[in-house]
Design an enzyme around this catalytic site. Sequence first.
Site, PDB file in Angstrom:
ATOM      1  N   GLU A  35     -22.142   3.345   7.319  1.00 36.88           N
ATOM      2  CA  GLU A  35     -21.608   4.401   6.443  1.00 36.88           C
ATOM      3  C   GLU A  35     -22.783   5.121   5.792  1.00 36.88           C
ATOM      4  OE1 GLU A  35     -18.540   5.908   5.499  1.00 36.88           O
ATOM      5  OE2 GLU A  35     -20.028   7.110   4.471  1.00 36.88           O
ATOM      6  N   GLY A  40     -15.110   3.584   1.714  1.00 36.62           N
ATOM      7  CA  GLY A  40     -13.851   4.167   1.232  1.00 36.62           C
ATOM      8  C   GLY A  40     -13.638   5.586   1.730  1.00 36.62           C
ATOM      9  N   VAL A 271      -7.944  25.498   2.706  1.00 32.21           N
ATOM     10  CA  VAL A 271      -7.260  26.093   3.862  1.00 32.21           C
ATOM     11  C   VAL A 271      -7.259  25.131   5.054  1.00 32.21           C
ATOM     12  CG1 VAL A 271      -7.701  28.476   3.168  1.00 32.21           C
ATOM     13  CG2 VAL A 271      -9.410  27.275   4.549  1.00 32.21           C
ATOM     14  N   ALA A 320      -4.385   9.182   5.426  1.00 31.48           N
ATOM     15  CA  ALA A 320      -5.094   7.905   5.314  1.00 31.48           C
ATOM     16  C   ALA A 320      -4.314   6.760   5.966  1.00 31.48           C
ATOM     17  CB  ALA A 320      -5.337   7.601   3.840  1.00 31.48           C
ATOM     18  N   HIS A 444      20.659  -1.223  -9.464  1.00 34.73           N
ATOM     19  CA  HIS A 444      21.091  -0.219 -10.433  1.00 34.73           C
ATOM     20  C   HIS A 444      20.402  -0.460 -11.768  1.00 34.73           C
ATOM     21  CE1 HIS A 444      23.709   2.613 -12.439  1.00 34.73           C
ATOM     22  NE2 HIS A 444      23.898   1.711 -13.394  1.00 34.73           N
TER      23      HIS A 444
END
Length: 465
Positions: A35, A40, A271, A320, A444
């Site tokens: 990474e 993440g 966009v 994700a 409920h």
Amino acid sequence: MKEITCKLLVIGAGPGGYVCAIRAGQLGVDTVIVEMAKPGGTCLNIGCIPSKAIIHAADDFAKTVAMAAGKNAMGIKADNPAIDLAKTMAWKDGITGRLTLGVAGLLKKAGVKIVVGRAKFRDGKTVAVETETGEQVIRAENIVIATGSAPVELPMLPFGGKVISSTGALSLTEVPQKLAVVGAGYIGLELGLAFAKLGTKVTIVEALDRILPLYDTQLTQPVAKRLAALGVEVLLGTKVKGMSSNGEALLAETGSGEERRIAADRILVTVGRKPVTEGWGREELELDMDGRFLRIDEQCRTSMRGIYAVGDVTGEPMLAHRAMAQGEMVAEIVSGKRRSWDKRAIPAVCFTDPEIVSVGMSPDEARAAGREIKIGQFPFSANGRAMTLSTEEGFVRVVARADNHLVLGIQGVGVGISELSAAFSLAIEMGARLEDLAGTIHAHPTQSEAFAEAALKALGHALHV
Ligand code: FAD
Ligand code: NAD
């Protein structure tokens, strides 16, 4: 630096990559993950989580402001509410920090080696990583490309200065007075609504003639109503032209040819997002493309043996939970399990106000697929729990086959309805029929009762409407 060899190398530690690596590690696969930023990915650092934190803070603030203005039927009073956005951002950063540290911890716990740096393919089995301490070469039997996506830039409004992407919007430390948002999709509406609640004068410019083009107008109508109530101006069918020469306004042309000058301290361009298919040595490989995305099959295999791809780099929907599901599946395949993509539906949730959920087919999609359908729709205005929460706007809608009542799709719009997406997805994944939904006791008082009632409505005997 000594070369590393491993069975599985994952490039990118976003939801697709890190889930793949954790699951592979759990299965005893010798795994390395690379990474170049923080674990993440977009989701935890600059996407899903930070945006939902700001949306929540803005919502709480707007409620307090309404109380102070005497617009509160419950009799709660407040005086002079104020927001310290720098503090809000620090709170949000605390959440993302905890989560990204958590991901690093989970990777370690699963026995995954983390290499920090930018990865670049040398060939189909070898990757070189530029680390802080030099180049690290990694050879792997299998490689997963999980490089994610990045915001699309408009040529007449390049990012920089006043023009910001979602990343910039999620790190503002002062509430802008005037915000122009380009694009009324997911991010434009989620963040546009949040800033409007923080007190910003928001104007949204959308090229198409409707907001959230992914969802039908019945679902988006309550969102349009809320935008209007918050004083957000939405210019539909409008083209952006660029910034005014003094840099103080966004210039746009409406569908009827009217020139608009939208004064703005910030211009948020949302966009769409594009897959990250450059910067990691794709040119060294021979990967088939599917338009702008990497082509994959039902096992997330690319056109090269031993190279897989997951997440936003592989196509729509760029979500994700899709990336995570693909990552988990690929880890199992690499470990020797027989798996292929067999999901019936990928839920979509838009965290607007109110929230929108869609799982499976909408009525229009079902009809277009040649189905004869039954539809049941139940309004929250007839749901006791919604009344107690002052959230009566919206409904749950169930779409089922007319012949055998198999549920094809479930949609809804309402405050807090994102939490019902689990029940909706489970129903579709398990092949529920209308009778199954109607025959399940729903606690409920909960908003979920509207789900069972929508099924009863489709069967012709709703009880509470
Ligand atoms: P990413 O999360 O983009 O991760 C890719 C990783 O790869 C990055 O960390 C990157 O640094 C790394 N990388 C790239 N190239 C290299 C390289 N050469 N070497 C090393 N590392 C590399 N989705 C939802 O489902 N729900 C939401 O509510 C939601 N909200 C969002 C809000 C915003 C503002 C944005 C921007 C996105 C949102 N999304 C949401 C989309 C979601 O963030 C993405 O679908 C998801 O992050 C994709 O995961 P991924 O693993 O494919 O890629
Ligand atoms: P989007 O695709 O959701 O919306 C982009 C909008 O911009 C569309 O309505 C489009 O018609 C409009 N548009 C395009 N060009 C334009 C132009 N020149 N002028 C005016 N309008 C224009 O894109 P996004 O909002 O940037 O989000 C990107 C992706 O991130 C989403 O598609 C989604 O996959 C993901 N995301 C998901 C969530 C969620 O799950 N809740 C939240 C945020 C982002």
